[in-house]
Design a protein around this motif. Structure first.
Motif, PDB file in Angstrom:
ATOM      1  N   GLU A   1     -14.304  35.677  35.494  1.00  0.00           N
ATOM      2  CA  GLU A   1     -14.813  34.343  35.765  1.00  0.00           C
ATOM      3  C   GLU A   1     -15.883  34.338  36.861  1.00  0.00           C
ATOM      4  O   GLU A   1     -16.727  33.455  36.904  1.00  0.00           O
ATOM      5  CB  GLU A   1     -13.665  33.413  36.163  1.00  0.00           C
ATOM      6  CG  GLU A   1     -12.664  33.152  35.042  1.00  0.00           C
ATOM      7  CD  GLU A   1     -13.248  32.288  33.934  1.00  0.00           C
ATOM      8  OE1 GLU A   1     -14.307  31.661  34.156  1.00  0.00           O
ATOM      9  OE2 GLU A   1     -12.644  32.251  32.831  1.00  0.00           O
ATOM     10  N   GLY A   2     -15.864  35.313  37.750  1.00  0.00           N
ATOM     11  CA  GLY A   2     -16.795  35.314  38.868  1.00  0.00           C
ATOM     12  C   GLY A   2     -18.218  35.697  38.518  1.00  0.00           C
ATOM     13  O   GLY A   2     -19.090  35.675  39.409  1.00  0.00           O
TER      14      GLY A   2
ATOM     15  N   GLY B   1     -15.077  40.848  24.131  1.00  0.00           N
ATOM     16  CA  GLY B   1     -14.406  39.630  24.549  1.00  0.00           C
ATOM     17  C   GLY B   1     -15.345  38.439  24.590  1.00  0.00           C
ATOM     18  O   GLY B   1     -16.541  38.560  24.859  1.00  0.00           O
ATOM     19  N   ALA B   2     -14.802  37.258  24.340  1.00  0.00           N
ATOM     20  CA  ALA B   2     -15.614  36.039  24.287  1.00  0.00           C
ATOM     21  C   ALA B   2     -16.272  35.748  25.629  1.00  0.00           C
ATOM     22  O   ALA B   2     -17.460  35.381  25.681  1.00  0.00           O
ATOM     23  CB  ALA B   2     -14.748  34.858  23.855  1.00  0.00           C
ATOM     24  N   LEU B   3     -15.550  35.898  26.740  1.00  0.00           N
ATOM     25  CA  LEU B   3     -16.125  35.606  28.049  1.00  0.00           C
ATOM     26  C   LEU B   3     -17.215  36.608  28.393  1.00  0.00           C
ATOM     27  O   LEU B   3     -18.264  36.236  28.932  1.00  0.00           O
ATOM     28  CB  LEU B   3     -15.032  35.617  29.114  1.00  0.00           C
ATOM     29  CG  LEU B   3     -15.496  35.306  30.542  1.00  0.00           C
ATOM     30  CD1 LEU B   3     -16.147  33.927  30.625  1.00  0.00           C
ATOM     31  CD2 LEU B   3     -14.335  35.407  31.527  1.00  0.00           C
TER      32      LEU B   3
ATOM     33  N   CYS C   1     -21.614  44.648  37.693  1.00  0.00           N
ATOM     34  CA  CYS C   1     -21.110  43.316  37.363  1.00  0.00           C
ATOM     35  C   CYS C   1     -19.840  43.452  36.539  1.00  0.00           C
ATOM     36  O   CYS C   1     -19.518  44.529  36.039  1.00  0.00           O
ATOM     37  CB  CYS C   1     -22.149  42.495  36.603  1.00  0.00           C
ATOM     38  SG  CYS C   1     -22.562  43.152  34.957  1.00  0.00           S
ATOM     39  N   ARG C   2     -19.141  42.352  36.384  1.00  0.00           N
ATOM     40  CA  ARG C   2     -17.955  42.283  35.536  1.00  0.00           C
ATOM     41  C   ARG C   2     -18.057  41.026  34.664  1.00  0.00           C
ATOM     42  O   ARG C   2     -17.479  39.992  34.959  1.00  0.00           O
ATOM     43  CB  ARG C   2     -16.675  42.231  36.392  1.00  0.00           C
ATOM     44  CG  ARG C   2     -16.414  43.473  37.247  1.00  0.00           C
ATOM     45  CD  ARG C   2     -16.089  44.674  36.390  1.00  0.00           C
ATOM     46  NE  ARG C   2     -15.688  45.815  37.215  1.00  0.00           N
ATOM     47  CZ  ARG C   2     -16.527  46.704  37.740  1.00  0.00           C
ATOM     48  NH1 ARG C   2     -17.847  46.561  37.535  1.00  0.00           N
ATOM     49  NH2 ARG C   2     -16.082  47.705  38.460  1.00  0.00           N
ATOM     50  N   PRO C   3     -18.825  41.089  33.579  1.00  0.00           N
ATOM     51  CA  PRO C   3     -18.993  39.894  32.743  1.00  0.00           C
ATOM     52  C   PRO C   3     -17.695  39.402  32.115  1.00  0.00           C
ATOM     53  O   PRO C   3     -17.645  38.260  31.640  1.00  0.00           O
ATOM     54  CB  PRO C   3     -19.983  40.361  31.663  1.00  0.00           C
ATOM     55  CG  PRO C   3     -20.656  41.550  32.247  1.00  0.00           C
ATOM     56  CD  PRO C   3     -19.641  42.210  33.105  1.00  0.00           C
TER      57      PRO C   3
END
Length: 284
Positions: A89-90, A121-123, A84-86
């Motif tokens: 956006e995806g 990071g926040a996201l 995954c790539r948290p």
């Protein structure tokens, strides 16, 4: 029963692995049939596949590939931990697909080979917190120097179940035991963090290590996390860098020689069965 919670399969005819260019010892195909020959001899009964940091656009393709392997006659594969790539956006769409797919048991984002800022990071943190209340876990693979970052993640998402890979990746060959030991004690204080006793032979001297070399690391992990918060994994084929699957399984049994049957079963399969709802206690 022996559940391997950390198998990697590499098939370069199907998927791209950009990192293999920098890992010549692993830069070949490692297919299920090769793994299964030794795994079945050593008593492995059930397996979870761990993502292998494929090219980002192939994350769904890796799950499809592993699912194919699981459907072959006699396959031990019961599910997959997805890449995954948290930080992107995806992630939310990926999460929705995973929740609709019982074959996907959790996520991992490789963090020991990327900039430390990514996990802060926040996201990234917002997306990891989206796992709260779901059945999905999040594996953490970080070096000992990054233990504060792992602690921050577990603290910021207390309702997410995290799995610390490879005993926290200790530098066994370098002998830096004390710094690793202190950090592990702090991490274990987070009740939502589990520890994976997996493939640490890869971090030892492949020519000289013995079961006694590994014992302090395994014992400290279990002392800190307790028997109910540890699972076992091979980290094949990375464990071939330190002697291979059979050597690692033999060393595990040697280190646990003084433990009770209940303790061994907790590490070998009961905890994995509970954490990932594998249904192993039914009908066996």
């Amino acid at each position: 029963m022996l559940v391997d919670t950390h198998l990697h399969l590499i098939d370069q005819s199907r998927l791209g692995y950009p990192w293999l260019d920098g890992a010549p010892a692993l830069n070949r195909d490692f297919l299920y049939a090769e793994y299964a020959r030794d795994a079945q001899k050593a008593g492995v009964t059930d397996v979870l596949h761990m993502e292998v940091d494929v090219a980002p656009e192939q994350i769904a393709g890796e799950i499809a590939f592993v699912r194919e392997q699981s459907k072959k006659p006699g396959s031990l594969i019961r599910g997959a931990i997805s890449a995954c790539r948290p930080e992107e956006e995806g992630f939310e769409a990926l999460l929705e697909r995973a929740l609709a797919d019982p074959f996907v048991r959790g996520f991992r984002r490789i963090l020991h080979t990327v900039d430390d800022d990514i996990s802060q990071g926040a996201l990234f943190r917002q997306n990891v917190r989206r796992l709260a209340g779901t059945r999905l876990t999040f594996d953490i693979c970080m070096f000992p120097r990054q233990q504060p970052l792992a602690l921050a993640l577990a603290t910021l998402a207390p309702d997410v179940t995290f799995i610390l890979d490879h005993c926290g990746v200790p530098d066994i060959k370098g002998g830096d035991f004390d710094a690793w030991k202190r950090g592990i004690s702090e991490l274990a204080a987070r009740p939502n963090l589990m520890a994976k006793v997996s493939g640490i032979v890869a971090y030892a001297d492949g020519d000289t290590w013995t079961a006694a070399t590994l014992r302090p690391y395994v014992e400290h992990i279990i002392d800190c996390f307790g028997w109910e918060r540890v699972v076992w994994g091979s980290d094949w084929p990375v464990c071939t860098l330190g002697g291979g699957l059979l050597a690692w399984i033999a060393a595990t049994h040697a280190v646990l020689s003084g433990c009770s049957n209940d303790e061994r079963e907790a590490l070998f399969w009961r905890n994995a069965d509970r954490i990932w709802n594998l249904g192993l206690s039914v009908g066996r």
